[in-house]
Design an enzyme around this catalytic site. Structure first.
Site, mmCIF file in Angstrom:
data_model
loop_
_atom_site.group_PDB
_atom_site.id
_atom_site.type_symbol
_atom_site.label_atom_id
_atom_site.label_comp_id
_atom_site.label_asym_id
_atom_site.label_seq_id
_atom_site.Cartn_x
_atom_site.Cartn_y
_atom_site.Cartn_z
ATOM 1 N N ILE A 160 0.855 -1.193 0.000
ATOM 2 C CA ILE A 160 0.000 0.000 0.000
ATOM 3 C C ILE A 160 0.888 1.239 0.000
ATOM 4 C CG2 ILE A 160 -2.003 -1.055 1.113
ATOM 5 C CD1 ILE A 160 -1.013 0.100 3.772
ATOM 6 N N TYR A 185 6.703 5.135 2.431
ATOM 7 C CA TYR A 185 6.633 4.076 1.408
ATOM 8 C C TYR A 185 8.038 3.712 0.924
ATOM 9 C CZ TYR A 185 5.496 1.770 -3.024
ATOM 10 O OH TYR A 185 5.414 0.875 -4.061
#
Ligand SMILES: NC(=O)c1ccc[n+]([C@@H]2O[C@H](COP(=O)([O-])OP(=O)(O)OC[C@H]3O[C@@H](n4cnc5c(N)ncnc54)[C@H](OP(=O)(O)O)[C@@H]3O)[C@@H](O)[C@H]2O)c1
Length: 165
Positions: A84, A146
């Site tokens: 994600i 991320y």
């Protein structure tokens, strides 16, 4: 050959299915996972098992591996695809804990699953596939966590490489 827009889960499943692989597929959403499993069967997989699970949960990762091995009697390869992201600027975060799911899914998910899968992969001399990202090495202000999760993955699997042959 494939429909224009596929997620990586679909692409991986269908590509392996056309090569005759038996598959254990994992995602959180039962319904869409079932649809991918059905389509993989149509593309030629002899057997597909859909295992709804959240890889950020260590117990789910254990169950995912155990259900796979109970079903097929072995584990040939592990593909860590689930991931994600967020487009949020780190400095604009009002609740820093909102970033935690990224690390829990992208980093800890593969690490947990690999931990439970390793004994079976050693037996089968199987391989581990990991989805990194260009952002691991080209970070941007909106991808700080991320990028960290993906770079962490690369270092983690590089470090396993020395012992896992
Ligand atoms: N798309 C890109 O441009 C790109 C570029 C570089 C790297 N990647 C990496 O490639 C991988 C796949 O990307 P994608 O573009 O196919 O993403 P996607 O379309 O958003 O698909 C992500 C998949 O992961 C599953 N998933 C997410 N969180 C999960 C969790 N906690 N537990 C179990 N399954 C979970 C999702 O299903 P559910 O929501 O049902 O759980 C979905 O099947 C990711 O690791 C991503 O970081 C993608």
């Amino acid at each position: 050959m494939w429909p224009a827009k596929l997620s990586s889960l679909q692409h991986l499943a269908y590509e392996h299915a056309t090569r005759g692989a038996c598959l254990a597929l994992c995602a959180r959403r039962h319904k869409s996972l079932g649809q991918v499993a059905d389509t993989a069967c149509q593309y030629g997989s002899p057997k597909v098992v859909a295992i709804p699970a959240d890889v950020s949960n260590v117990d789910d990762c254990k169950r995912l591996v155990e259900e796979t091995v109970n079903h097929f009697g072995r584990l040939d390869h592990l593909v860590n695809n689930a991931g994600i992201s967020t487009g949020a600027m780190f400095e604009e975060a009002t609740d820093i804990t909102n970033f935690r799911p990224i690390m829990e899914t992208n980093f800890w998910g593969p690490v947990y699953t690999t931990h439970f899968a390793l004994p079976y992969l050693r037996r089968s001399k199987g391989k581990i596939v990991v989805m990194s990202s260009p952002e691991a090495w080209l970070p941007t202000p909106r991808t700080a966590v991320y990028s960290a999760s993906k770079l962490g993955l690369e270092i983690f699997y590089d470090s396993l490489g020395g012992t896992y042959t």
